[in-house]
Design a protein around this motif. Structure first.
Motif, mmCIF file in Angstrom:
data_model
loop_
_atom_site.group_PDB
_atom_site.id
_atom_site.type_symbol
_atom_site.label_atom_id
_atom_site.label_comp_id
_atom_site.label_asym_id
_atom_site.label_seq_id
_atom_site.Cartn_x
_atom_site.Cartn_y
_atom_site.Cartn_z
ATOM 1 N N ALA A 52 32.648 -45.651 13.659
ATOM 2 C CA ALA A 52 32.856 -46.367 14.920
ATOM 3 C C ALA A 52 33.444 -45.441 15.976
ATOM 4 O O ALA A 52 33.026 -45.458 17.145
ATOM 5 C CB ALA A 52 33.769 -47.570 14.688
ATOM 6 N N ALA A 53 34.401 -44.595 15.563
ATOM 7 C CA ALA A 53 34.993 -43.642 16.496
ATOM 8 C C ALA A 53 33.970 -42.606 16.941
ATOM 9 O O ALA A 53 33.918 -42.221 18.120
ATOM 10 C CB ALA A 53 36.197 -42.961 15.848
ATOM 11 N N PHE A 54 33.136 -42.167 16.018
ATOM 12 C CA PHE A 54 32.077 -41.200 16.334
ATOM 13 C C PHE A 54 31.094 -41.779 17.346
ATOM 14 O O PHE A 54 30.732 -41.123 18.334
ATOM 15 C CB PHE A 54 31.350 -40.817 15.041
ATOM 16 N N ILE A 55 30.644 -43.011 17.125
ATOM 17 C CA ILE A 55 29.671 -43.641 18.034
ATOM 18 C C ILE A 55 30.289 -43.831 19.415
ATOM 19 O O ILE A 55 29.628 -43.619 20.438
ATOM 20 C CB ILE A 55 29.191 -44.982 17.451
ATOM 21 N N LEU A 91 27.544 -36.215 10.386
ATOM 22 C CA LEU A 91 28.045 -36.508 11.728
ATOM 23 C C LEU A 91 27.665 -35.404 12.715
ATOM 24 O O LEU A 91 27.218 -35.689 13.837
ATOM 25 C CB LEU A 91 29.574 -36.662 11.701
ATOM 26 N N VAL A 92 27.826 -34.158 12.304
ATOM 27 C CA VAL A 92 27.498 -33.033 13.190
ATOM 28 C C VAL A 92 26.005 -33.023 13.505
ATOM 29 O O VAL A 92 25.597 -32.874 14.669
ATOM 30 C CB VAL A 92 27.935 -31.698 12.552
ATOM 31 N N THR A 93 25.176 -33.204 12.495
ATOM 32 C CA THR A 93 23.722 -33.205 12.696
ATOM 33 C C THR A 93 23.293 -34.353 13.600
ATOM 34 O O THR A 93 22.454 -34.175 14.500
ATOM 35 C CB THR A 93 22.996 -33.317 11.342
ATOM 36 N N CYS A 94 23.855 -35.527 13.376
ATOM 37 C CA CYS A 94 23.516 -36.688 14.201
ATOM 38 C C CYS A 94 23.902 -36.439 15.654
ATOM 39 O O CYS A 94 23.130 -36.750 16.570
ATOM 40 C CB CYS A 94 24.213 -37.929 13.656
ATOM 41 N N PHE A 95 25.080 -35.869 15.874
ATOM 42 C CA PHE A 95 25.524 -35.574 17.242
ATOM 43 C C PHE A 95 24.568 -34.583 17.897
ATOM 44 O O PHE A 95 24.168 -34.762 19.057
ATOM 45 C CB PHE A 95 26.947 -35.009 17.221
ATOM 46 N N GLU A 96 24.189 -33.559 17.149
ATOM 47 C CA GLU A 96 23.288 -32.535 17.701
ATOM 48 C C GLU A 96 21.930 -33.140 18.061
ATOM 49 O O GLU A 96 21.316 -32.744 19.055
ATOM 50 C CB GLU A 96 23.117 -31.400 16.701
ATOM 51 N N ARG A 97 21.470 -34.090 17.264
ATOM 52 C CA ARG A 97 20.164 -34.700 17.530
ATOM 53 C C ARG A 97 20.193 -35.635 18.736
ATOM 54 O O ARG A 97 19.211 -35.748 19.465
ATOM 55 C CB ARG A 97 19.692 -35.474 16.306
ATOM 56 N N LEU A 98 21.293 -36.311 18.929
ATOM 57 C CA LEU A 98 21.323 -37.369 19.939
ATOM 58 C C LEU A 98 22.023 -36.990 21.237
ATOM 59 O O LEU A 98 21.757 -37.598 22.280
ATOM 60 C CB LEU A 98 22.002 -38.622 19.359
ATOM 61 N N SER A 99 22.922 -36.036 21.191
ATOM 62 C CA SER A 99 23.670 -35.699 22.396
ATOM 63 C C SER A 99 22.747 -35.081 23.450
ATOM 64 O O SER A 99 21.975 -34.171 23.142
ATOM 65 C CB SER A 99 24.801 -34.728 22.071
ATOM 66 N N PRO A 100 22.813 -35.568 24.685
ATOM 67 C CA PRO A 100 21.983 -34.972 25.739
ATOM 68 C C PRO A 100 22.447 -33.573 26.130
ATOM 69 O O PRO A 100 21.703 -32.827 26.758
ATOM 70 C CB PRO A 100 22.149 -35.956 26.905
ATOM 71 N N LYS A 121 33.558 -30.025 21.021
ATOM 72 C CA LYS A 121 32.917 -31.252 20.554
ATOM 73 C C LYS A 121 32.736 -31.234 19.040
ATOM 74 O O LYS A 121 32.920 -32.248 18.363
ATOM 75 C CB LYS A 121 31.562 -31.425 21.247
ATOM 76 N N ARG A 122 32.379 -30.070 18.505
ATOM 77 C CA ARG A 122 32.204 -29.955 17.060
ATOM 78 C C ARG A 122 33.504 -30.302 16.334
ATOM 79 O O ARG A 122 33.504 -31.028 15.344
ATOM 80 C CB ARG A 122 31.745 -28.551 16.695
ATOM 81 N N GLN A 123 34.610 -29.781 16.831
ATOM 82 C CA GLN A 123 35.900 -30.054 16.190
ATOM 83 C C GLN A 123 36.281 -31.528 16.309
ATOM 84 O O GLN A 123 36.891 -32.092 15.390
ATOM 85 C CB GLN A 123 36.990 -29.166 16.787
ATOM 86 N N ARG A 124 35.937 -32.166 17.427
ATOM 87 C CA ARG A 124 36.206 -33.599 17.559
ATOM 88 C C ARG A 124 35.426 -34.385 16.519
ATOM 89 O O ARG A 124 35.952 -35.293 15.871
ATOM 90 C CB ARG A 124 35.834 -34.094 18.961
#
Length: 234
Positions: free
Chosen positions: A30-33, A72-81, A88-91
């Protein structure tokens, strides 16, 4: 009066059967989203993507916090504009790290029930995941003394159950798998010829959801809503 006689062998799951687990992952997700705060995809769509990424990561790297962190890292990389920078990686990594900082929280009446069951039956802990992580949870739980053996496997499938059956010379008619996951605890155990007890947990991981299999003739499948009720069965 228990329904089954003394001398049963009870294989017992760990995460979300003995102690809380997935609720911490749900909070991290939830925090990640919220942090991703995607303007094109809804939170539900982001979660669907994360689920898909987790399935991929598990196949390549197994279960455990390192695998979840990769997801989480892979998902962020795929979706982040925008590209992921180190901050951001550390967060994102921090969301997963927060799970490791949680104290073990036993589910209600677990220790008392294990003590009672261990006085009449053979208890074997059978869980899946990262070996070091699961062993560390067991040490910190204070429950290790109730188990005659511990099995930490990479995956709970019929073959894994058959291996345990052979290793401990289990008699299927007096051996049970007890856990909260239809996918990992109940269905493959039934397929391996064991009896099973499904313990409902409202926060069972979505990737562990499945329709409960049907017990074959001569098998028992019992559904309970609390761990303490095991004492009335065994």
């Amino acid at each position: 009066m228990p329904q089954f006689p003394v001398g049963q062998t009870l294989l017992i799951d760990a995460d979300d059967t003995l102690w809380e687990n997935n609720v911490y992952f749900e909070r991290a997700i939830a925090a990640f989203i919220s942090y991703l705060n995607h303007h094109e995809y809804s939170p539900a769509e982001v979660r669907q993507t994360l689920n898909a990424v987790e399935r991929e990561t598990i196949l390549a790297h197994g279960y455990g916090l390192p695998s979840f962190t990769r997801s989480l890292v892979t998902c962020f990389e795929r979706l982040s504009p925008e590209p992921m920078n180190d901050e951001k990686r550390q967060r994102v990594i921090g969301f997963a790290r927060s799970i490791a900082e949680q104290e073990i929280e036993l589910l209600p009446q677990v220790e008392e029930t294990l003590r009672d069951l261990a006085s009449r039956h053979r208890l074997i802990l059978m869980t899946k995941g990262d070996h070091a992580e699961q062993a560390d949870k067991l040490r910190h739980s204070g429950l290790a003394s109730y188990f005659s053996a511990v099995e930490i496997v990479a995956e709970k499938d019929p073959a894994a159950y058959q291996t345990v059956i052979a290793r401990y010379e289990l008699a299927p008619h007096t051996s049970w798998m007890i856990g909260n996951s239809p996918k990992s605890d109940i269905n493959p155990a039934l397929a391996a010829g064991l009896h099973a007890v499904f313990l409902f947990h409202k926060d069972t991981w979505i990737l562990e959801h499945a329709t409960l299999a049907t017990a074959l003739e001569g098998q028992h499948l019992i559904e309970l809503d609390t761990f303490a009720k095991l004492s009335f069965i065994f």
